[in-house]
Design a protein around this motif. Structure first.
Motif, PDB file in Angstrom:
ATOM      1  N   LYS A 737       0.812  -1.218   0.000  1.00 24.62           N
ATOM      2  CA  LYS A 737       0.000   0.000   0.000  1.00 24.62           C
ATOM      3  C   LYS A 737       0.855   1.282   0.000  1.00 24.62           C
ATOM      4  CE  LYS A 737      -3.023   0.517   3.317  1.00 24.62           C
ATOM      5  NZ  LYS A 737      -4.163   0.261   4.213  1.00 24.62           N
ATOM      6  N   GLN A 740       1.666   3.447  -3.057  1.00 25.76           N
ATOM      7  CA  GLN A 740       0.693   4.396  -3.622  1.00 25.76           C
ATOM      8  C   GLN A 740       0.733   5.667  -2.765  1.00 25.76           C
ATOM      9  OE1 GLN A 740      -0.303   3.744  -6.423  1.00 25.76           O
ATOM     10  NE2 GLN A 740      -2.483   3.558  -6.699  1.00 25.76           N
ATOM     11  N   SER A 741       1.721   6.546  -3.050  1.00 27.26           N
ATOM     12  CA  SER A 741       1.974   7.665  -2.140  1.00 27.26           C
ATOM     13  C   SER A 741       1.032   8.833  -2.370  1.00 27.26           C
ATOM     14  CB  SER A 741       3.406   8.151  -2.308  1.00 27.26           C
ATOM     15  OG  SER A 741       3.560   8.655  -3.626  1.00 27.26           O
ATOM     16  N   GLY A 742       0.423   8.858  -3.557  1.00 27.21           N
ATOM     17  CA  GLY A 742      -0.428  10.001  -3.843  1.00 27.21           C
ATOM     18  C   GLY A 742       0.360  11.177  -4.401  1.00 27.21           C
ATOM     19  N   LYS A 743       1.648  11.047  -4.507  1.00 24.00           N
ATOM     20  CA  LYS A 743       2.469  12.139  -5.062  1.00 24.00           C
ATOM     21  C   LYS A 743       2.772  11.829  -6.521  1.00 24.00           C
ATOM     22  CE  LYS A 743       4.809  13.478  -0.800  1.00 24.00           C
ATOM     23  NZ  LYS A 743       4.909  12.327   0.150  1.00 24.00           N
ATOM     24  N   MET A 744       2.409  12.772  -7.367  1.00 23.76           N
ATOM     25  CA  MET A 744       2.564  12.534  -8.794  1.00 23.76           C
ATOM     26  C   MET A 744       4.046  12.379  -9.166  1.00 23.76           C
ATOM     27  SD  MET A 744       0.414  14.552 -11.604  1.00 23.76           S
ATOM     28  CE  MET A 744      -0.859  15.105 -10.535  1.00 23.76           C
ATOM     29  N   GLN A 745       4.862  13.139  -8.485  1.00 21.37           N
ATOM     30  CA  GLN A 745       6.299  13.085  -8.765  1.00 21.37           C
ATOM     31  C   GLN A 745       6.855  11.687  -8.508  1.00 21.37           C
ATOM     32  OE1 GLN A 745       4.842  15.677  -7.385  1.00 21.37           O
ATOM     33  NE2 GLN A 745       5.311  17.099  -9.059  1.00 21.37           N
ATOM     34  N   GLY A 748       6.002   9.528 -11.293  1.00 14.58           N
ATOM     35  CA  GLY A 748       6.833   9.895 -12.445  1.00 14.58           C
ATOM     36  C   GLY A 748       8.229   9.296 -12.330  1.00 14.58           C
ATOM     37  N   LEU A 749       8.746   9.413 -11.122  1.00 19.65           N
ATOM     38  CA  LEU A 749      10.083   8.875 -10.887  1.00 19.65           C
ATOM     39  C   LEU A 749      10.099   7.365 -11.078  1.00 19.65           C
ATOM     40  CD1 LEU A 749      12.929   9.730 -10.039  1.00 19.65           C
ATOM     41  CD2 LEU A 749      12.295   9.195  -7.672  1.00 19.65           C
ATOM     42  N   ALA A 752      10.008   6.593 -14.672  1.00 18.46           N
ATOM     43  CA  ALA A 752      11.276   6.889 -15.341  1.00 18.46           C
ATOM     44  C   ALA A 752      12.314   5.832 -15.002  1.00 18.46           C
ATOM     45  CB  ALA A 752      11.767   8.270 -14.921  1.00 18.46           C
TER      46      ALA A 752
END
Lengths: 771, 107
Positions: A737, A740-745, A748-749, A752
């Motif tokens: 769980k 799923q941090s809720g941070k878009m970055q 993205g990371l 990538a």
């Protein structure tokens, strides 16, 4: 007469039903529904009568409903005297009741709904009696069941009406299930579900069930087949008939069905629908005769039900309840008649019963209407001055039910059944002689009880000093204060007080007579039909022994009789003695020598062929020696069985009436003294032998327990498994769980890095590949 | 690094430029929280890829790459219109352009 007109008989009420539903649309139109329903039913009656007096006979194929391989179900109607007579009863009595209902139901919010259901009922009932295919018959059978359910539950705001409707539907399901299995077996055994033979469109000739059964019966010399399936089929059909016609194991729904409006009780639950079981067995008589023991079972159940229901009616204090149980009892008589191979008696009783029981229910409805829904006869007394016409009409009906000698219709039909049963018993038909004699005696005892309880009601309500208590919508509890047998019993009795009057504009006024139109006028016609005039009309309509319905059944009966020198049996088998004139009552001397040749020419299909192996059958030879003095002209108590039984049932009816007059009119304290002396018996009968309670204990409660067990099983095992499966992903999910941090970055990371990793792998692979 | 290498443009130069653009975009996308800037960074990544495609196309004398770039540009234009509209709507909801304001699906 072109048979195609016959389509109109079910079609007109169906159209009327649809139009009545349209009348539900706007309140202003609701009044029209009565006229529409009346129009449909009366026109249907007119068409039926045109066909009857036009001498309609034969089958009419309307269209092919469904065809699967060799099996085809066509909408085919069959017209013979039996069907036409039933049509007369259904549409004729139906018309009168619809007319009456227009006055009775006035002001009811469900006015158009009521008439739509009644018209639909007439459609289903006419389909039932006209059907040539048993599938179509079953359609009508279920159709009347549905309409019965809808009409019992007419006051669906009332809990007792809903309960009664459900009870009727569910109890009928038991019978209908058996009937359905019976139909499956019939198809398996006979390869068709068509009653009579016909030529299919491809030119293939299909032999009907009745023809096949008749042939098989001839093959056994009328003794009946010993094959198990030939007994299973009638037994299962019988259960269907018992369900619909409220016979012993399945009768419990009919008394509760009185929760419906009174015209419905008269039409559906007295005159027509409940007699469809009788019709079914009479129609399928050869199939029943084919079994050695089916008919005697019918007779036993009928006789038992007749007595059983009569004892309950004896102590019931519910105005409609008395008539409901008497209906069960009279239906028992009809089954007794069929069981004794007296189809003529059974159908005649069906016919007369339709008249007098409809009359009794409708007059009871008038009394109830006048008293704003009061049903408890203990609160009524001496109403004859208030309602003279109703009193007189109900008196005529009561005389018919009690079987007043000579003048009433019920006497002739009931006597015919009793005499035929006794005669069959004395003849020792198929070795069940003693049983039939016992049944006949039971019938006589029941006749006494019938006369007594009928006039107990009439004298109580209309004679003596004037006293009445107006009812109201909340009368359910007050009239049963004397019953103290516990909660369950109180519950059962609440359902006895079922009717809600259609309107209350005279709630607390004194009772008054009903208007002539539209209420009392149709009752007069019913009253005329309940007298000896009805018996005369019966002869006119189909009781004709040369060509009519009676001839048909006589031919059927001839199959079981070995005696008679031409092999035709006794042509005067169940001869109703009324044809000799009411006074003398002696049956016609046996003249089957004369009658037999006629029969041969007129009805070839049902008469056995010449020389059907009589000489090879020892019984037949003996019977032939005995001539035609066998089955229906036995000697009983030193006289001809018909004459003796006629005297006996007449005297017994008079005795019953006299006893009722003494206890319930002349000397009422004596009634109370007797009731006190037999208090336990009275309590037992008031509680209807505790049949409802027994059913509740042995069927309803175990079923509920069964359901509880399965509920727990479901809650623990099934739900547990499902919930376990559902919780697995959640348990696994807690580990991953945080990803799923809720941070878009972060996403993205991750993406990538993932791509970079894949690229690295590809690169390494590439380098390795080239290097 | 010798001069001819710098004066003669080779495929590597274009690929390098594309890669730089792409990585700049990626770093921008990961490091910034402003929705519009993040959106611009994705456009930057697009352009990096497009440069790479055109370079390969020219190198191989195969015009599929350039055709593909035309498509990408078209779609990027359409997507820009949509994405900016969404950003405006998201801004109205939370009165901020911070991407962290939208983390309802946090596990």
């Amino acid at each position: 007469m072109n048979l195609i007109v016959g389509i109109l008989i079910p079609l007109l009420p169906l159209i009327a039903a649809a139009l009545c539903l349209v009348c539900c649309w706007k309140h202003a139109w609701s009044k029209a529904s009565w006229v529409v329903a009346m129009g449909g039913v009366v026109l249907s009656f007119v068409v039926s009568m045109l066909m009857l007096f036009g001498g309609a006979a034969g089958s009419l194929s309307v269209y092919e409903w469904m065809a699967v391989g060799d099996f085809s179900v066509g909408v085919r109607y069959f017209f013979d005297p039996l069907t036409l007579l039933m049509l007369f009863v259904v549409t004729g009595v139906g018309s009168l009741i619809v007319v009456y209902a227009g006055g009775y139901m006035k002001g009811d919010p469900g006015y158009p709904r009521f008439f739509a259901a009644v018209a639909l009922f007439i459609f289903a009932m006419t389909t039932l009696v006209m059907a040539d295919s048993l599938v179509l018959l079953f359609l009508g059978w279920e159709g009347v069941g549905l309409c019965s359910y809808l009409l019992i539950g007419h006051y669906f705001q009332k809990d007792f009406a809903v309960q009664a409707a459900k009870k009727a539907f569910i109890v009928n399901r038991v019978g209908d299930f058996c009937l359905l299995i019976g139909l499956f077996l019939l198809f398996q055994e006979y390869g068709t579900l068509s009653l009579h033979g016909y030529t299919a469109e491809g030119g293939a000739v299909v032999t009907g069930i009745l023809e096949q059964a008749t042939l098989a019966l001839k093959g056994t010399n009328g003794e009946g087949s010993s094959a198990a399936i030939d007994t299973w089929i009638p037994m299962l059909l019988m259960m269907g008939a018992f369900g619909k016609s409220a016979q012993f194991p399945l009768f419990v729904w009919l008394p509760d069905a009185m929760a419906g409006p009174t015209p419905v009780s008269a039409l559906v639950h007295a005159a027509t629908m409940v007699t469809s079981g009788v019709y079914l067995i009479v129609r399928m008589l050869p199939v029943f005769q084919l079994s050695p023991c089916a008919l005697v079972t019918v007779a036993c159940v009928g006789g038992f039900t007749a007595l059983f229901a009569a004892t309950i009616a004896l102590c019931s204090n519910d105005l409609k309840g008395v008539f409901a149980y008497s209906t069960v009892s009279q239906l028992g008589y009809m089954f007794m008649g069929i069981g004794a191979v007296s189809a003529g008696g059974a159908i005649m009783h069906l016919y007369t019963h339709a008249f007098f029981k409809a009359l009794l229910f409708l007059t009871a409805g008038s009394v109830m209407h006048a008293l704003a829904g009061q049903l408890d006869i203990r609160t009524m007394s001496g109403l004859r001055h208030r309602m003279p016409v109703t009193a007189a009409l109900m008196f005529v009906g009561c005389l018919a039910l009690a079987g007043l000698p000579v003048l009433s219709a019920g006497f002739w039909s009931k006597d015919m059944i009793l005499a035929d049963t006794m005669a069959v018993g004395l003849y020792d038909w198929r070795g069940y002689g003693v049983l039939y004699q016992v049944i006949a005696w039971v019938g006589i005892v029941t006749a006494l009880l019938t006369a007594f309880y009928t006039f107990r009601l009439w004298f109580t309500v209309f004679m003596g000093e004037e006293r009445f208590v107006m009812g109201d919508e909340h009368h359910d509890e007050e009239s049963h204060d004397t019953h103290s047998a516990g909660e369950v019993e109180a519950e059962a009795h609440n359902s006895e007080q079922r009717e809600v009057p259609a309107h209350h504009d005279h709630m607390h006024d004194a009772p008054h007579e009903m208007p002539w139109w539209p209420m009392n006028a149709p009752l007069v016609l019913l009253a005329i039909g309940s007298t000896v005039v009805g018996v005369w009309l019966f002869g006119l309509l189909g009781g004709n022994e040369k060509a009519g319905f009676e001839k048909m059944t006589l031919d059927a009966v001839a199959l079981v009789e070995h005696h008679g020198d031409t092999g035709h049996g006794d042509e005067h088998a169940p001869l109703p003695s009324f044809r000799e004139g009411p006074g003398e009552g002696a049956p016609v001397a046996s003249d089957s020598h004369v009658a037999a040749p006629h029969a041969e020419n007129e009805h070839p299909p049902l008469t056995p062929p010449e020389g059907r192996g009589i000489q090879t059958d020892p019984h037949a030879a003996a019977d032939a020696h005995a001539g035609h003095h066998g089955l229906h002209h036995a000697t009983f108590l030193g006289g001809d069985v018909h004459v003796v039984m006629m005297w006996m049932s007449g005297l017994i009816a008079l005795a019953g009436i006299a006893a009722a007059a003494y206890f319930h009119w002349v000397h009422r304290p004596a009634r109370d003294a007797v009731a006190k002396a037999f208090a336990p018996v009275v309590t037992l009968l008031r509680n209807k032998w505790y049949v409802d309670e027994i059913y509740d204990a042995i069927i309803v409660q175990p079923l509920k327990l069964f359901g509880q067990v399965f509920y727990i099983f479901d809650a623990l095992l099934i739900d547990g498994l499902v919930k376990l499966t559902g919780s697995m992903p959640r348990i696994l999910g807690t580990g991953v769980k945080p990803a799923q941090s809720g941070k878009m970055q972060g996403y993205g990371l991750g993406m990538a890095l993932g791509v970079a990793l894949l690229a690295l792998i590809v690169l390494v692979a590439f380098v390795k590949g080239t290097g | 690094m010798d001069l001819p290498t710098l004066t003669n443009l080779t495929l590597a130069h274009f690929l390098f430029t594309g890669a730089v653009l792409f990585v700049l975009g990626l770093i921008g996308f990961i490091s910034r929280r402003n929705l519009i800037v993040m959106f611009l960074c994705t456009e930057l990544m697009f352009q990096g890829v497009c440069v790479t495609l055109v370079a390969f196309s020219r190198y191989h004398l195969n015009y599929s790459g350039q055709t593909f770039v035309i498509f990408v540009l078209t779609i990027a234009a359409a997507e820009a219109a949509l994405a900016l509209g969404l950003v405006v709507l998201l801004f109205r909801r939370r009165d901020t352009l911070d991407a962290l304001a939208w983390s309802d699906l946090k596990g």
